[in-house]
Design an enzyme around this catalytic site. Sequence first.
Site, PDB file in Angstrom:
ATOM      1  N   SER A 135       1.032  -1.418   0.004  1.00 42.86           N
ATOM      2  CA  SER A 135      -0.053  -0.053  -0.017  1.00 42.86           C
ATOM      3  C   SER A 135       0.931   1.293   0.088  1.00 42.86           C
ATOM      4  O   SER A 135       2.117   1.080   0.397  1.00 42.86           O
ATOM      5  CB  SER A 135      -0.813   0.052   1.321  1.00 42.86           C
ATOM      6  OG  SER A 135      -1.239   1.395   1.568  1.00 42.86           O
ATOM      7  N   TYR A 148      -1.702  -1.056  10.531  1.00 43.46           N
ATOM      8  CA  TYR A 148      -1.877  -1.420   9.121  1.00 43.46           C
ATOM      9  C   TYR A 148      -0.747  -0.758   8.247  1.00 43.46           C
ATOM     10  O   TYR A 148      -0.164  -1.415   7.330  1.00 43.46           O
ATOM     11  CB  TYR A 148      -3.251  -0.683   8.507  1.00 43.46           C
ATOM     12  CG  TYR A 148      -3.505  -1.064   7.094  1.00 43.46           C
ATOM     13  CD1 TYR A 148      -3.979  -2.147   6.650  1.00 43.46           C
ATOM     14  CD2 TYR A 148      -3.340   0.020   6.182  1.00 43.46           C
ATOM     15  CE1 TYR A 148      -3.690  -2.397   5.383  1.00 43.46           C
ATOM     16  CE2 TYR A 148      -3.223  -0.161   4.710  1.00 43.46           C
ATOM     17  CZ  TYR A 148      -3.658  -1.382   4.309  1.00 43.46           C
ATOM     18  OH  TYR A 148      -3.941  -1.714   3.025  1.00 43.46           O
TER      19      TYR A 148
END
Length: 266
Positions: A135, A148
Amino acid sequence: MNIALVTGASSGMGRETIIQLWEHFDGLDEIWAVARRKERLDELEGMVGVPIRKFPLDLMDREELQKLEEALGAICPKVRFLVNAAGFGKIGNVGELSVTDQADMVRLNCEALTAVTTMVLPYMPENSRIIQYASSAAFLPQPGFAVYAATKAYVLSYSRALNQELKSRRIYVTAVCPGPVRTEFFDVAETAKEMPLYKRMFMANPRRVVAKALRDSIMGRGLSVYGISMKGFRLLCKEAPHGFLLSVMDRMDKCTEDRGWSRDRK
Ligand SMILES: NC(=O)c1ccc[n+]([C@@H]2O[C@H](COP(=O)([O-])OP(=O)(O)OC[C@H]3O[C@@H](n4cnc5c(N)ncnc54)[C@H](OP(=O)(O)O)[C@@H]3O)[C@@H](O)[C@H]2O)c1
């Protein structure tokens, strides 16, 4: 038997990857699809013209993971593509999220991805491809999305090192680092808190992100970043001190909250 193995196959970018693999690559005898929701895996059969072998399993459960390993051992396929798209994130400060949610992010995004990659590698011939969903959160620590972002920094670092290690076997690893993408990801991510408005403005179309990821993978690129805004963000994170960027983001978050553009969902 030539196959592609895709985790996170029941929705979002995993499912889109299966559709585009079928659209663009001849010579796949089967696609192996992994996710928990079996009914979603069943739906895939009507979407693509290549046999789907379904693995409705929880990748965080070691015993269930073993079923995948056993299937690989029994069938000995040639895995031309491995795509690790299973992953989730929860928005919220570390003190607000449950221990389970935080530990599970590490278990799925890091441990399961590593385990699947390791068990599939012996079945990958020369010229095969590994696509790992990291990401843009990997580029900079993210207060309010800390665990995350840290898991995705792991995926990015791991994938780049693995790409180097596998050069002699001519297996190419691509870390995919999109910004926000319009998928079910946010149904899970926003259970406690919403994503700030300025991040919503950069929502990308999953079809385009996946198309770029597959193109970059075929070109043998180690990194796939979709869109000019995320390429700019990556450059900024490389050049500017992270302490400075974090204080700017903090101000933007506060400004968003003050104006009531982001809400607690608890
Ligand atoms: N959407 C974004 O903004 C964005 C941005 C950057 C990176 N990413 C990353 O891209 C990847 C794909 O995300 P997406 O946007 O496509 O999200 P998504 O639509 O929510 O898909 C996530 C997939 O992971 C599977 N999954 C979740 N927990 C699992 C478990 N315990 N065992 C097996 N499978 C599990 C889900 O299937 P089941 O629920 O059926 O198990 C689903 O197929 C993720 O790694 C995500 O972190 C997403």
